[in-house]
Scaffold this active site. Structure first.
Site, PDB file in Angstrom:
ATOM      1  N   ARG A  17      -4.862  58.936  29.937  1.00 39.75           N
ATOM      2  CA  ARG A  17      -3.492  59.372  29.911  1.00 39.75           C
ATOM      3  C   ARG A  17      -2.617  58.523  28.974  1.00 39.75           C
ATOM      4  O   ARG A  17      -1.530  59.039  28.215  1.00 39.75           O
ATOM      5  CB  ARG A  17      -2.726  59.283  31.222  1.00 39.75           C
ATOM      6  CG  ARG A  17      -3.102  60.525  32.062  1.00 39.75           C
ATOM      7  CD  ARG A  17      -2.245  60.376  33.422  1.00 39.75           C
ATOM      8  NE  ARG A  17      -2.922  59.424  34.203  1.00 39.75           N
ATOM      9  CZ  ARG A  17      -2.313  58.951  35.417  1.00 39.75           C
ATOM     10  NH1 ARG A  17      -1.173  59.697  35.911  1.00 39.75           N
ATOM     11  NH2 ARG A  17      -3.132  58.028  36.289  1.00 39.75           N
ATOM     12  N   GLN A  77     -18.026  48.383  36.317  1.00 41.37           N
ATOM     13  CA  GLN A  77     -17.897  49.606  37.270  1.00 41.37           C
ATOM     14  C   GLN A  77     -18.497  50.578  36.462  1.00 41.37           C
ATOM     15  O   GLN A  77     -17.804  51.122  35.465  1.00 41.37           O
ATOM     16  CB  GLN A  77     -16.646  49.538  37.693  1.00 41.37           C
ATOM     17  CG  GLN A  77     -16.458  50.847  38.882  1.00 41.37           C
ATOM     18  CD  GLN A  77     -15.229  51.181  39.084  1.00 41.37           C
ATOM     19  OE1 GLN A  77     -14.294  50.782  38.672  1.00 41.37           O
ATOM     20  NE2 GLN A  77     -15.050  51.644  40.342  1.00 41.37           N
ATOM     21  N   ASP A 107      -2.953  46.771  35.257  1.00 41.32           N
ATOM     22  CA  ASP A 107      -1.889  47.420  34.402  1.00 41.32           C
ATOM     23  C   ASP A 107      -0.695  47.255  35.362  1.00 41.32           C
ATOM     24  O   ASP A 107       0.399  48.193  35.235  1.00 41.32           O
ATOM     25  CB  ASP A 107      -2.207  48.952  34.349  1.00 41.32           C
ATOM     26  CG  ASP A 107      -2.341  49.708  35.720  1.00 41.32           C
ATOM     27  OD1 ASP A 107      -2.618  49.027  36.832  1.00 41.32           O
ATOM     28  OD2 ASP A 107      -2.293  51.176  35.649  1.00 41.32           O
ATOM     29  N   LYS A 336       6.635  30.794   5.059  1.00 35.12           N
ATOM     30  CA  LYS A 336       5.489  30.868   5.609  1.00 35.12           C
ATOM     31  C   LYS A 336       4.400  29.706   5.415  1.00 35.12           C
ATOM     32  O   LYS A 336       4.444  29.154   4.530  1.00 35.12           O
ATOM     33  CB  LYS A 336       4.586  32.073   5.167  1.00 35.12           C
ATOM     34  CG  LYS A 336       3.151  32.304   5.702  1.00 35.12           C
ATOM     35  CD  LYS A 336       2.022  31.849   5.145  1.00 35.12           C
ATOM     36  CE  LYS A 336       1.756  32.177   3.468  1.00 35.12           C
ATOM     37  NZ  LYS A 336       0.325  31.566   3.160  1.00 35.12           N
ATOM     38  N   TYR A 351      11.329  32.950  -1.569  1.00 29.83           N
ATOM     39  CA  TYR A 351      10.026  32.771  -0.589  1.00 29.83           C
ATOM     40  C   TYR A 351       9.546  31.469  -0.858  1.00 29.83           C
ATOM     41  O   TYR A 351       9.097  30.830  -1.969  1.00 29.83           O
ATOM     42  CB  TYR A 351       8.948  33.734  -1.433  1.00 29.83           C
ATOM     43  CG  TYR A 351       7.529  33.635  -0.767  1.00 29.83           C
ATOM     44  CD1 TYR A 351       7.337  33.813   0.632  1.00 29.83           C
ATOM     45  CD2 TYR A 351       6.601  32.981  -1.247  1.00 29.83           C
ATOM     46  CE1 TYR A 351       6.100  33.650   1.070  1.00 29.83           C
ATOM     47  CE2 TYR A 351       5.268  32.944  -0.813  1.00 29.83           C
ATOM     48  CZ  TYR A 351       4.894  33.189   0.434  1.00 29.83           C
ATOM     49  OH  TYR A 351       3.849  33.201   1.005  1.00 29.83           O
ATOM     50  N   ASN A 371       2.119  30.833  -4.493  1.00 26.47           N
ATOM     51  CA  ASN A 371       0.969  30.278  -4.056  1.00 26.47           C
ATOM     52  C   ASN A 371      -0.418  30.819  -3.725  1.00 26.47           C
ATOM     53  O   ASN A 371      -1.373  30.184  -3.428  1.00 26.47           O
ATOM     54  CB  ASN A 371       1.349  29.992  -2.461  1.00 26.47           C
ATOM     55  CG  ASN A 371       1.794  31.224  -1.687  1.00 26.47           C
ATOM     56  OD1 ASN A 371       2.294  32.193  -2.364  1.00 26.47           O
ATOM     57  ND2 ASN A 371       1.399  31.400  -0.461  1.00 26.47           N
ATOM     58  N   SER A 390      18.297  28.331  -9.419  1.00 29.65           N
ATOM     59  CA  SER A 390      18.001  29.638  -9.012  1.00 29.65           C
ATOM     60  C   SER A 390      16.966  30.335  -9.949  1.00 29.65           C
ATOM     61  O   SER A 390      17.043  30.012 -11.228  1.00 29.65           O
ATOM     62  CB  SER A 390      19.439  30.482  -8.964  1.00 29.65           C
ATOM     63  OG  SER A 390      20.306  29.875  -8.115  1.00 29.65           O
TER      64      SER A 390
END
Length: 453
Positions: A17, A77, A107, A336, A351, A371, A390
């Protein structure tokens, strides 16, 4: 508890389902597979060992179930012959001589340790079987718990119940606890003389009582015992889990302006006096220290935000982002695998990836740490008190020294010493009256094209 305990978790359903390419119990709630939530709950309830009854995606389910220091044994099973048959798939583990056996489902991710502990307490008081039930104003379809003199005498299914029994609002969740010394004997007595020819776990009530055993029921909140069969129910469970976790954080001293718009992960940690504005998403692996501010529409995953730091609005922190105290990552910035030092500012449209930014440095709008060379990632190191103008591109690997100044619009490809000024752009030239010539030429071309039509 000093009593030994085994948890048997049933997770072998076909999940038809759910209409998914993976097992139902692998679908996440709060960024964590459902089966992992269940395993975390039983671990906190004092379980020493666990048996996972698996079917589809057995290896992945077993891996997801390895949480809180418990490495469950798996039992395959191969046939679906009812809940009693499923539990007996773990017969080898059940025979291990435990004081308590908990039976749960992979569940049911909202289950809490307190509910399992309450069932174990009843076993310690002398019960042979403990059924976990819930009260609901919509009992239709559930098995009713029939109690006399404090003991559970029967679980009556809807189709078999009398009109009077259908008025009972205490219902069976399917979760149980069984005396470990008697569990295997009781389970092996379950028969399949019914319309479907299946072995029903609920028959344990009658079997235990017929042998003079004591059967009782404990109550738990209905929402906590909700299972999941399709995507709509998955979303409903997610909503309840999020509401519960938001409440816990706000009670602990976290401010949320519009909590219903904030989405958390299972391991999100937020300190006292932090402020979370609307529409913020926390992926796994995030810690936010006290006093930090996360402005609206920010997305944070695998990041550490120190005290007093400010994020966003519309900021993205990816795995490995590490922001020191008082630092700032502003609007439309992405960080990051990078450290941003104390008091440093990455204000907007920037970034910063695979980099370090020293304390009190200022990164101007539109700056990029370049990078990636198409194959490998390279590191950019920016010292303390540096100023990056900038629209600068810092082509890694490159180092910018303490107090260095990078002129706006520069492309920096070589290391810059401390306190140095670096230009990485062509010298500006001014051509008098040239703009007028270019504009007149463009207008003439436009007029010629129009005349040709």
């Amino acid at each position: 508890m000093s009593r030994s305990c085994l948890a048997v978790i049933l997770a072998a359903g076909d999940s038809t389902r759910m209409k998914s390419s993976m097992s139902k119990v692998l679908h996440p709630i709060g960024g964590r597979p459902m089966i992992a939530h269940v395993m975390a709950a039983v671990a906190k309830a004092g379980v020493s060992d666990a048996a996972l009854v698996v079917g589809r995606d057995a290896e992945a389910v077993a891996k997801a179930g390895m949480v809180a220091g418990i490495e469950p044994k798996t039992f395959l099973q191969t046939e679906r012959l009812g809940t009693g048959h499923a539990v007996l798939a773990a017969k080898e583990a059940i025979a291990g001589g435990y004081d308590d056996i908990l039976i749960g489902y992979g569940d049911v991710p909202l289950i809490t340790p307190q509910t399992f502990s309450a069932a174990r307490e009843k076993l310690a008081e002398g019960a042979d079987v403990v059924v976990i039930g819930f009260h609901t104003d919509r009992p239709f379809g559930y098995g009713r718990l029939l109690v006399e003199d404090g003991e559970l005498v029967a679980i009556r299914e809807e189709k078999d119940a009398t009109d009077e029994e259908r008025k009972v609002t205490w219902c069976n969740s399917g979760l149980m606890a069984v005396d470990g010394r008697k569990a295997l004997s009781l389970l092996q007595q379950i028969g399949n003389k019914n319309v479907k020819g299946e072995y029903y776990l609920t028959d344990l009530v009658e079997i235990a009582r017929s042998g003079g055993g004591k059967v009782v029921a404990v109550d738990a909140p209905e929402a906590e015992l909700a299972g999941c069969n399709n995507r709509a129910e998955l979303a409903a469970l997610e909503r309840v889990w999020q509401e519960r976790r938001r409440h816990e954080l706000m009670v602990s001293g976290v401010s949320m302006i519009a909590p219903e718009t904030v989405f958390l992960s299972y391991d999100t940690e937020i300190g006292q006096d932090a402020l979370i504005e609307p529409n913020v998403v926390f992926g796994p692996g995030v810690t936010v220290e006290g006093g930090a501010v996360i402005h609206a529409f920010s997305h944070i995953e695998g990041a550490y935000v120190s005290a007093g730091a400010t994020i966003g609005p519309f900021a993205r922190l990816r795995p490995g982002a590490d922001l020191a105290a008082g630092s700032k990552v502003g609007n439309f910035c992405e960080v990051k695998n990078a450290k941003v030092g104390e008091g440093a500012k990455v204000n907007h449209l920037t970034y910063i990836g695979d980099a370090s930014v020293g304390a009190h440095s200022n990164i101007g709008a539109g700056t990029i740490t370049c990078n990636y060379d198409g194959v490998n990632k390279h590191v950019t190191e920016i010292g303390s008190n540096a100023f990056i103008g900038s629209n600068s591109s810092l082509v890694a690997p490159v180092s910018i020294g303490d107090g260095a100044y990078i002129a706006s619009g520069s492309v920096i490809t070589e290391n810059v010493p401390p306190e140095a000024l670096a230009f990485g752009r062509a010298r500006q030239e001014v051509k008098p009256e040239r703009a007028k010539v270019i504009r007149e030429r463009a207008l003439a071309l436009k007029a010629a094209k129009k005349a040709q039509k």
